[in-house]
Design a protein around this motif. Sequence first.
Motif, PDB file in Angstrom:
ATOM      1  N   TRP A 258       0.830  -1.198   0.000  1.00 38.40           N
ATOM      2  CA  TRP A 258       0.000   0.000   0.000  1.00 38.40           C
ATOM      3  C   TRP A 258       0.869   1.254   0.000  1.00 38.40           C
ATOM      4  O   TRP A 258       1.929   1.292   0.619  1.00 38.40           O
ATOM      5  CB  TRP A 258      -0.909   0.023   1.226  1.00 38.40           C
ATOM      6  CG  TRP A 258      -1.892  -1.107   1.276  1.00 38.40           C
ATOM      7  CD1 TRP A 258      -1.767  -2.286   1.951  1.00 38.40           C
ATOM      8  CD2 TRP A 258      -3.157  -1.163   0.615  1.00 38.40           C
ATOM      9  NE1 TRP A 258      -2.870  -3.076   1.766  1.00 38.40           N
ATOM     10  CE2 TRP A 258      -3.743  -2.404   0.948  1.00 38.40           C
ATOM     11  CE3 TRP A 258      -3.858  -0.282  -0.211  1.00 38.40           C
ATOM     12  CZ2 TRP A 258      -4.996  -2.786   0.475  1.00 38.40           C
ATOM     13  CZ3 TRP A 258      -5.102  -0.656  -0.690  1.00 38.40           C
ATOM     14  CH2 TRP A 258      -5.663  -1.897  -0.350  1.00 38.40           C
ATOM     15  N   LYS A 259       0.403   2.244  -0.693  1.00 36.73           N
ATOM     16  CA  LYS A 259       1.061   3.549  -0.630  1.00 36.73           C
ATOM     17  C   LYS A 259       0.696   4.209   0.704  1.00 36.73           C
ATOM     18  O   LYS A 259      -0.314   3.879   1.324  1.00 36.73           O
ATOM     19  CB  LYS A 259       0.622   4.420  -1.803  1.00 36.73           C
ATOM     20  CG  LYS A 259       1.071   3.855  -3.159  1.00 36.73           C
ATOM     21  CD  LYS A 259       0.640   4.736  -4.314  1.00 36.73           C
ATOM     22  CE  LYS A 259       1.097   4.161  -5.655  1.00 36.73           C
ATOM     23  NZ  LYS A 259       0.673   4.992  -6.807  1.00 36.73           N
ATOM     24  N   GLU A 260       1.513   5.126   1.133  1.00 35.71           N
ATOM     25  CA  GLU A 260       1.351   5.714   2.461  1.00 35.71           C
ATOM     26  C   GLU A 260      -0.029   6.355   2.610  1.00 35.71           C
ATOM     27  O   GLU A 260      -0.453   7.171   1.798  1.00 35.71           O
ATOM     28  CB  GLU A 260       2.441   6.768   2.691  1.00 35.71           C
ATOM     29  CG  GLU A 260       2.435   7.323   4.111  1.00 35.71           C
ATOM     30  CD  GLU A 260       3.588   8.283   4.361  1.00 35.71           C
ATOM     31  OE1 GLU A 260       3.639   8.851   5.475  1.00 35.71           O
ATOM     32  OE2 GLU A 260       4.421   8.471   3.456  1.00 35.71           O
ATOM     33  N   GLY A 261      -0.719   5.928   3.674  1.00 36.81           N
ATOM     34  CA  GLY A 261      -2.029   6.494   3.984  1.00 36.81           C
ATOM     35  C   GLY A 261      -3.158   6.006   3.101  1.00 36.81           C
ATOM     36  O   GLY A 261      -4.278   6.524   3.171  1.00 36.81           O
ATOM     37  N   LYS A 262      -2.908   4.971   2.262  1.00 33.15           N
ATOM     38  CA  LYS A 262      -3.925   4.526   1.312  1.00 33.15           C
ATOM     39  C   LYS A 262      -4.430   3.116   1.587  1.00 33.15           C
ATOM     40  O   LYS A 262      -5.175   2.560   0.775  1.00 33.15           O
ATOM     41  CB  LYS A 262      -3.352   4.587  -0.108  1.00 33.15           C
ATOM     42  CG  LYS A 262      -3.036   6.002  -0.590  1.00 33.15           C
ATOM     43  CD  LYS A 262      -4.303   6.831  -0.713  1.00 33.15           C
ATOM     44  CE  LYS A 262      -4.007   8.203  -1.284  1.00 33.15           C
ATOM     45  NZ  LYS A 262      -5.251   8.997  -1.463  1.00 33.15           N
ATOM     46  N   ASN A 263      -4.058   2.521   2.689  1.00 33.01           N
ATOM     47  CA  ASN A 263      -4.484   1.160   3.000  1.00 33.01           C
ATOM     48  C   ASN A 263      -5.954   1.159   3.420  1.00 33.01           C
ATOM     49  O   ASN A 263      -6.302   1.608   4.523  1.00 33.01           O
ATOM     50  CB  ASN A 263      -3.611   0.584   4.114  1.00 33.01           C
ATOM     51  CG  ASN A 263      -3.850  -0.904   4.334  1.00 33.01           C
ATOM     52  OD1 ASN A 263      -4.866  -1.454   3.931  1.00 33.01           O
ATOM     53  ND2 ASN A 263      -2.903  -1.557   4.994  1.00 33.01           N
ATOM     54  N   VAL A 264      -6.816   0.651   2.550  1.00 32.61           N
ATOM     55  CA  VAL A 264      -8.253   0.685   2.834  1.00 32.61           C
ATOM     56  C   VAL A 264      -8.688  -0.408   3.805  1.00 32.61           C
ATOM     57  O   VAL A 264      -9.859  -0.446   4.206  1.00 32.61           O
ATOM     58  CB  VAL A 264      -9.067   0.569   1.524  1.00 32.61           C
ATOM     59  CG1 VAL A 264      -8.810   1.755   0.617  1.00 32.61           C
ATOM     60  CG2 VAL A 264      -8.783  -0.739   0.812  1.00 32.61           C
ATOM     61  N   THR A 265      -7.783  -1.317   4.179  1.00 33.70           N
ATOM     62  CA  THR A 265      -8.134  -2.375   5.133  1.00 33.70           C
ATOM     63  C   THR A 265      -7.895  -1.937   6.575  1.00 33.70           C
ATOM     64  O   THR A 265      -8.241  -2.670   7.500  1.00 33.70           O
ATOM     65  CB  THR A 265      -7.334  -3.659   4.865  1.00 33.70           C
ATOM     66  OG1 THR A 265      -5.953  -3.428   5.160  1.00 33.70           O
ATOM     67  CG2 THR A 265      -7.486  -4.099   3.425  1.00 33.70           C
ATOM     68  N   LEU A 266      -7.283  -0.763   6.751  1.00 34.91           N
ATOM     69  CA  LEU A 266      -7.010  -0.235   8.091  1.00 34.91           C
ATOM     70  C   LEU A 266      -7.631   1.134   8.245  1.00 34.91           C
ATOM     71  O   LEU A 266      -7.767   1.894   7.282  1.00 34.91           O
ATOM     72  CB  LEU A 266      -5.495  -0.149   8.334  1.00 34.91           C
ATOM     73  CG  LEU A 266      -4.703  -1.453   8.315  1.00 34.91           C
ATOM     74  CD1 LEU A 266      -3.218  -1.169   8.478  1.00 34.91           C
ATOM     75  CD2 LEU A 266      -5.184  -2.405   9.410  1.00 34.91           C
ATOM     76  N   MET A 267      -7.980   1.457   9.482  1.00 35.93           N
ATOM     77  CA  MET A 267      -8.535   2.768   9.777  1.00 35.93           C
ATOM     78  C   MET A 267      -7.908   3.277  11.065  1.00 35.93           C
ATOM     79  O   MET A 267      -7.716   2.518  12.025  1.00 35.93           O
ATOM     80  CB  MET A 267     -10.060   2.689   9.930  1.00 35.93           C
ATOM     81  CG  MET A 267     -10.719   4.032  10.204  1.00 35.93           C
ATOM     82  SD  MET A 267     -12.536   3.906  10.287  1.00 35.93           S
ATOM     83  CE  MET A 267     -12.725   2.904  11.763  1.00 35.93           C
TER      84      MET A 267
END
Length: 389
Positions: free
Chosen positions: A259-268
Amino acid sequence: MAGEAKEAEERGAVIGETGDHAEAGSSGDDAKASNIAEQLMGNPKVLEAIQNKLAGMVGEPSGYLDSLPESVKKRIKALKKLQFECTKIEAEFCEEIHKLECKFADKYRPIYHKRKEIIAGLYEPDEGECDWPSDEEDEEDVENEQKNGAKKLKTVDEPSEPTKGIQSFWATTFKNVELLNGMIQEHDEPVLDSLMNVQLELNSDPMGFTLLFEFDENEYFTDKVLTKTYTMQSSADENDPFGFEGPEIISCKGCSIHWKEGKNVTLMNMKKKQKNAKTGNIRIVTKEVQVDSFFNFFSPPEVPEDPSAEIDADVEALLQADFQIGHFIRERIVPHAVLYFTGDIDTDDEEDGEGDDDMDEDYEDYDEECDPDYDPSKDVQGGKDCKSQ
């Protein structure tokens, strides 16, 4: 003598009359018992109780096998041994079918490649390749041919800027499948818009298959391809000799997503307040938490290498659901993607069909006269729908 004959005749008449009464009484009792039985069988609650009782008896030994002579029991064991030989042949047959599928995969490959190019806008099909009527065109063609004797198709104005390929093809296809729709969250949709192709590779050693999800350049991760590999087996287990029902998935393996920085949609990121017990000072801490996402599909639970190892019930449920999804993508979506995209295949009908049959069966052979709760005044007359008050 005449007196004795007359007395015997009167005695016979009395006996005959008594017999007639007895026969009539017996017939009346039978009719009464039959009527009671009909009423009981027409009562849904009684039927349900009987069905539950019978269901609880399924699989219980009747004692018949135990009563057989030892020589007969040996013959039954011989039959079971023969049955296991059949099971092994069936498993071998399934392995050969998989090898045949691998062989024919080469025939599908150029077709799927052209599909990929059309979707991505790398290839523009000519008029001959586009000559396939839709349902709307079929109806309109008939009408136009009848009126004008010529074929006139309905046209839609092209946008000012030329379109490229078919936008959001795979994202739309997935959302049209109920099994996958629930996996796709709102934050997944822009990522899936860059999905250009889903490819299937069949593996023969070990038996299994790999799903390859090919992505265009996007702002979320650097990977061009995400993979999910499933391992299968087709063998008869001596510990469960008659449990074989065809090839089954036994494990799966995902892949890492970069994932690119700040773009991981599986984490919040979640912010929480923490209070120091001694000083009373309050601070705000940020913690990453796992959230629902389609891309969790690439991080399945691990299956123990030891087949005899126990698996947690929740993990087992997740794995079974994962296996079902992988199998569905392989068997249905990859071969028939355009039909799911257009909605020609209705997944609701596929999944609800059996339930509809069960519902129909519930209405068969119902006799309201035998239902003690039946109230004819509540019937809907003339087929009219009930109106809410």
